[in-house]
Write an enzyme that holds these catalytic residues in place. Structure first.
Site, PDB file in Angstrom:
ATOM      1  N   HIS A 173     -13.691   6.321  11.661  1.00  0.00           N
ATOM      2  CA  HIS A 173     -13.630   5.644  10.357  1.00  0.00           C
ATOM      3  C   HIS A 173     -12.200   5.637   9.797  1.00  0.00           C
ATOM      4  CE1 HIS A 173     -14.977   4.274   6.438  1.00  0.00           C
ATOM      5  NE2 HIS A 173     -14.333   5.288   5.880  1.00  0.00           N
TER       6      HIS A 173
ATOM      7  N   LYS B 284     -10.223  10.526  -6.444  1.00  0.00           N
ATOM      8  CA  LYS B 284     -11.617  10.097  -6.312  1.00  0.00           C
ATOM      9  C   LYS B 284     -12.424  10.492  -7.553  1.00  0.00           C
ATOM     10  CE  LYS B 284     -15.110   8.832  -3.462  1.00  0.00           C
ATOM     11  NZ  LYS B 284     -15.621   8.561  -2.173  1.00  0.00           N
TER      12      LYS B 284
ATOM     13  N   HIS C  12     -10.937  -1.205   3.581  1.00  0.00           N
ATOM     14  CA  HIS C  12     -12.311  -1.141   4.078  1.00  0.00           C
ATOM     15  C   HIS C  12     -12.875  -2.495   4.513  1.00  0.00           C
ATOM     16  CE1 HIS C  12     -12.066   2.907   2.678  1.00  0.00           C
ATOM     17  NE2 HIS C  12     -13.337   3.165   2.906  1.00  0.00           N
TER      18      HIS C  12
ATOM     19  N   GLU D 174     -19.539   1.476  -9.045  1.00  0.00           N
ATOM     20  CA  GLU D 174     -18.664   0.418  -8.521  1.00  0.00           C
ATOM     21  C   GLU D 174     -18.893  -0.937  -9.187  1.00  0.00           C
ATOM     22  OE1 GLU D 174     -17.715   0.863  -4.315  1.00  0.00           O
ATOM     23  OE2 GLU D 174     -17.459  -1.308  -4.185  1.00  0.00           O
TER      24      GLU D 174
ATOM     25  N   ARG E  92     -14.062   1.262  -9.344  1.00  0.00           N
ATOM     26  CA  ARG E  92     -14.296   2.055  -8.116  1.00  0.00           C
ATOM     27  C   ARG E  92     -13.986   1.254  -6.852  1.00  0.00           C
ATOM     28  NH1 ARG E  92     -19.075   6.361  -6.509  1.00  0.00           N
ATOM     29  NH2 ARG E  92     -18.277   6.705  -4.403  1.00  0.00           N
TER      30      ARG E  92
ATOM     31  N   ARG F 114     -38.588  10.888  -3.893  1.00  0.00           N
ATOM     32  CA  ARG F 114     -37.782  10.132  -4.886  1.00  0.00           C
ATOM     33  C   ARG F 114     -36.574  10.922  -5.412  1.00  0.00           C
ATOM     34  NH1 ARG F 114     -42.980   8.690  -6.742  1.00  0.00           N
ATOM     35  NH2 ARG F 114     -43.554   6.634  -5.935  1.00  0.00           N
TER      36      ARG F 114
ATOM     37  N   HIS G  33     -14.248  -1.688   7.962  1.00  0.00           N
ATOM     38  CA  HIS G  33     -15.684  -1.632   8.266  1.00  0.00           C
ATOM     39  C   HIS G  33     -16.049  -2.638   9.351  1.00  0.00           C
ATOM     40  CE1 HIS G  33     -17.472   0.494   4.464  1.00  0.00           C
ATOM     41  NE2 HIS G  33     -16.813   1.304   5.249  1.00  0.00           N
TER      42      HIS G  33
ATOM     43  N   GLU H 246      -7.432   8.854   5.035  1.00  0.00           N
ATOM     44  CA  GLU H 246      -8.072   8.652   3.716  1.00  0.00           C
ATOM     45  C   GLU H 246      -7.330   9.431   2.615  1.00  0.00           C
ATOM     46  OE1 GLU H 246     -10.687   6.601   2.885  1.00  0.00           O
ATOM     47  OE2 GLU H 246     -12.236   6.676   4.433  1.00  0.00           O
TER      48      GLU H 246
ATOM     49  N   ASN I  44     -11.844   1.152  -1.996  1.00  0.00           N
ATOM     50  CA  ASN I  44     -12.152   0.471  -0.729  1.00  0.00           C
ATOM     51  C   ASN I  44     -10.909  -0.131  -0.066  1.00  0.00           C
ATOM     52  OD1 ASN I  44     -14.880   1.021  -1.039  1.00  0.00           O
ATOM     53  ND2 ASN I  44     -15.234  -0.834  -2.246  1.00  0.00           N
TER      54      ASN I  44
ATOM     55  N   LYS J  78     -21.845   8.288  -2.903  1.00  0.00           N
ATOM     56  CA  LYS J  78     -22.311   7.189  -2.041  1.00  0.00           C
ATOM     57  C   LYS J  78     -22.970   7.815  -0.819  1.00  0.00           C
ATOM     58  CE  LYS J  78     -19.204   3.356  -3.070  1.00  0.00           C
ATOM     59  NZ  LYS J  78     -18.162   2.470  -2.509  1.00  0.00           N
TER      60      LYS J  78
HETATM   61  P1  NAD Z   1     -17.997  12.917  11.268  1.00  0.00           P
HETATM   62  O1  NAD Z   1     -18.911  13.454  10.261  1.00  0.00           O
HETATM   63  O2  NAD Z   1     -18.563  12.183  12.414  1.00  0.00           O
HETATM   64  O3  NAD Z   1     -17.110  14.116  11.810  1.00  0.00           O
HETATM   65  C1  NAD Z   1     -16.155  13.861  12.789  1.00  0.00           C
HETATM   66  C2  NAD Z   1     -16.368  14.692  14.066  1.00  0.00           C
HETATM   67  O4  NAD Z   1     -15.914  16.002  13.814  1.00  0.00           O
HETATM   68  C3  NAD Z   1     -17.807  14.821  14.513  1.00  0.00           C
HETATM   69  O5  NAD Z   1     -17.833  14.805  15.915  1.00  0.00           O
HETATM   70  C4  NAD Z   1     -18.218  16.188  14.014  1.00  0.00           C
HETATM   71  O6  NAD Z   1     -19.215  16.761  14.823  1.00  0.00           O
HETATM   72  C5  NAD Z   1     -16.932  16.944  14.129  1.00  0.00           C
HETATM   73  N1  NAD Z   1     -16.746  18.028  13.175  1.00  0.00           N
HETATM   74  C6  NAD Z   1     -17.056  18.020  11.855  1.00  0.00           C
HETATM   75  N2  NAD Z   1     -16.583  19.123  11.279  1.00  0.00           N
HETATM   76  C7  NAD Z   1     -15.983  19.847  12.239  1.00  0.00           C
HETATM   77  C8  NAD Z   1     -15.277  21.070  12.254  1.00  0.00           C
HETATM   78  N3  NAD Z   1     -15.053  21.743  11.122  1.00  0.00           N
HETATM   79  N4  NAD Z   1     -14.798  21.528  13.417  1.00  0.00           N
HETATM   80  C9  NAD Z   1     -14.973  20.819  14.569  1.00  0.00           C
HETATM   81  N5  NAD Z   1     -15.596  19.624  14.613  1.00  0.00           N
HETATM   82  C10 NAD Z   1     -16.091  19.146  13.456  1.00  0.00           C
HETATM   83  O7  NAD Z   1     -16.910  11.940  10.624  1.00  0.00           O
HETATM   84  P2  NAD Z   1     -16.032  11.966   9.311  1.00  0.00           P
HETATM   85  O8  NAD Z   1     -14.750  11.386   9.714  1.00  0.00           O
HETATM   86  O9  NAD Z   1     -16.042  13.281   8.635  1.00  0.00           O
HETATM   87  O10 NAD Z   1     -16.799  10.965   8.362  1.00  0.00           O
HETATM   88  C11 NAD Z   1     -16.911   9.608   8.686  1.00  0.00           C
HETATM   89  C12 NAD Z   1     -18.080   9.036   7.930  1.00  0.00           C
HETATM   90  O11 NAD Z   1     -17.881   9.177   6.536  1.00  0.00           O
HETATM   91  C13 NAD Z   1     -18.301   7.566   8.201  1.00  0.00           C
HETATM   92  O12 NAD Z   1     -19.646   7.342   8.457  1.00  0.00           O
HETATM   93  C14 NAD Z   1     -17.910   6.927   6.883  1.00  0.00           C
HETATM   94  O13 NAD Z   1     -18.608   5.731   6.646  1.00  0.00           O
HETATM   95  C15 NAD Z   1     -18.273   7.980   5.897  1.00  0.00           C
HETATM   96  N6  NAD Z   1     -17.576   7.874   4.604  1.00  0.00           N
HETATM   97  C16 NAD Z   1     -18.324   7.892   3.495  1.00  0.00           C
HETATM   98  C17 NAD Z   1     -17.712   7.828   2.278  1.00  0.00           C
HETATM   99  C18 NAD Z   1     -18.548   7.928   1.027  1.00  0.00           C
HETATM  100  O14 NAD Z   1     -18.015   7.721  -0.059  1.00  0.00           O
HETATM  101  N7  NAD Z   1     -19.793   8.271   1.134  1.00  0.00           N
HETATM  102  C19 NAD Z   1     -16.321   7.736   2.176  1.00  0.00           C
HETATM  103  C20 NAD Z   1     -15.590   7.735   3.354  1.00  0.00           C
HETATM  104  C21 NAD Z   1     -16.218   7.801   4.572  1.00  0.00           C
HETATM  105  N1  GLY Z   2     -15.059   5.337  -0.151  1.00  0.00           N
HETATM  106  C1  GLY Z   2     -15.213   4.438  -1.244  1.00  0.00           C
HETATM  107  C2  GLY Z   2     -15.959   5.013  -2.400  1.00  0.00           C
HETATM  108  O1  GLY Z   2     -16.388   6.133  -2.417  1.00  0.00           O
HETATM  109  O2  GLY Z   2     -16.188   4.324  -3.343  1.00  0.00           O
END
Ligand code: NAD
Ligand code: GLY
Length: 371
Positions: free
Chosen positions: A270, A232, A253, A242, A246, A127, A257, A190, A250, A148
């Site tokens: 993404h 942010k 998005h 949100e 917040r 939990r 998405h 982003e 998006n 998130k």
């Molecule tokens: P990711 O985590 O897949 O990383 C991108 C690629 O880069 C992967 O292949 C990874 O292995 C590689 N990588 C990571 N760090 C590296 C480094 N320092 N050197 C070499 N390679 C590296 O993708 P991302 O773009 O970081 O994140 C996308 C995700 O984030 C999506 O799932 C999206 O939905 C999520 N997201 C979440 C929020 C939130 O608020 N929680 C906001 C925006 C995006």
């Molecule tokens: N990426 C949208 C949020 O964090 O709310």
């Protein structure tokens, strides 16, 4: 802490936490844990992915061990497909086998995929246990801040998740040097988004410093990530769950998405999907009577950063429309869109005629051939 480190706070009362942005931070992980009172006796689970593990995990693990912590490292496959219930299940098993208890910590070392996935483990194991974000992508300046956490369902992205804040975010800029160029561009999408919703001056600054940002100039990148995280942090501090404000984060998005789901998770990154979505939202703005220049300017800046601005021809418009209806932003029978009213400000609309969306999706797809 290394010199030149920038610091911000996400203000959430007792759950407030710092974001540290600087160089050479990974080697100080253990000292930071000790300084912030993480208990030495509680085992730690470090979650990372296959690309990041061999580059940075040893530094983090050695630093924690040198401060007396016991760490189990788990490596998930790289990419969006790891944000799944089956990978989540494997991590819960790893946490049990490593003997994690209620005082334990889950560390996410990686991009947004690892952050969202490990965060969901931290939020649900027993939990909820302690959680720390060590982002290693540019995009993760967004995902590591704000709490998130989620995994995907095959029908909808991020649909199984929680709001669960980390105890700190430690952003070591040195890790960004190994990012593939496509990931650099997707992450900057982003960063620009944060300017488009909140700060026109920052959009202009990004525009003027595109070359330095794409070349990962440390000073430019440190400043850009600080400014992106600042937007942010301000927004999340005002509306963590949100309820209203917040939702502005998006921007892009609703379409983005849907594109990720329809293209197949991981096909369109993404940040790329969101860039196309932001162009779509800017075109919607013109339908609502706002300046057509917003769409042209949005498109111009994303092109300058080498980002896609058209829907891939393989994405079927009907499938995109259906995917939008599974999105969390579909509320009370209406699609919800963040629409720019100028460069640097947005409004939330739940009165967007679906015919407009369909036309924009169709146009953005058909124009692909003219690229
Ligand atoms: P990711 O985590 O897949 O990383 C991108 C690629 O880069 C992967 O292949 C990874 O292995 C590689 N990588 C990571 N760090 C590296 C480094 N320092 N050197 C070499 N390679 C590296 O993708 P991302 O773009 O970081 O994140 C996308 C995700 O984030 C999506 O799932 C999206 O939905 C999520 N997201 C979440 C929020 C939130 O608020 N929680 C906001 C925006 C995006
Ligand atoms: N990426 C949208 C949020 O964090 O709310």
């Amino acid at each position: 802490m290394a010199g030149g480190t920038r610091q911000l706070t996400v203000e959430l009362g007792e759950r407030s936490y710092p974001i540290l942005i600087g160089s050479g931070l990974l080697a100080g992980t253990g000292a930071l844990f000790a300084e912030r009172g993480f208990p030495v006796k509680a085992p730690i689970l470090l979650v990372t992915d296959a690309a990041v593990a061999h580059l940075y995990a040893d530094t983090v693990v050695s630093s924690l061990q040198a401060s007396g912590y016991s760490v189990t490292q788990t490596v998930v496959p790289s990419g969006e497909t790891s944000k799944s219930l089956s990978v989540f299940d494997g991590l819960i098993e790893a946490a049990l086998e490593a003997g994690l208890d209620r005082k334990s910590t889950v560390i996410a070392l990686g991009g947004g995929v690892v952050g969202d996935l490990a965060g969901f483990v931290a939020a649900t194991y027993m939990r909820g246990v302690r959680f720390v974000q060590i982002p290693t992508t540019i995009l993760a300046h967004d995902s590591s801040v704000g709490g998130k956490v989620a995994v995907n369902h095959r029908l909808a992205k991020n649909i199984i998740g929680a709001f669960y804040q980390p105890e700190f975010v430690m952003y070591d800029l040195d890790t960004l040097r190994s990012l593939p160029p496509r990931e650099v561009r997707a992450g900057l999408s982003e960063v620009i988004k944060h300017g488009l919703i909140w700060n026109a001056d920052f959009v202009r600054w990004c525009d003027e410093h595109a070359g330095k940002l794409l070349a990962l100039d440390p000073e430019a990148l440190g400043y850009a990530l600080y400014e992106g995280c600042k937007v942010k942090a301000i927004v999340v501090s005002k509306d963590e769950r949100e309820n209203d404000l917040r939702a502005i984060l998006n921007l892009g998005h609703t379409i983005g998405h849907a594109l990720e789901a329809v293209a197949g998770y991981g096909e369109l990154l993404h940040g790329e999907a969101i860039a196309i979505g932001m162009v779509g939202s800017a075109r919607l703005a013109a339908r609502f009577g706002y300046d057509k220049g917003i769409a042209l300017e949005t498109e111009r800046i994303f092109r300058k950063f080498g980002l896609p601005v058209r829907i891939p021809s393989g994405c079927d418009p009907d499938a995109i429309m259906r995917a939008m209806q599974h999105d969390k932003k579909f509320s009370e029978g209406q699609m919800v869109f963040v629409v720019p009213t100028s460069i640097g400000s947005v409004e939330i609309r739940n009165d967007v005629p679906s015919a407009w969306v369909r036309e924009i999706v169709k146009d953005l797809r058909e124009e692909t051939g003219e690229e």
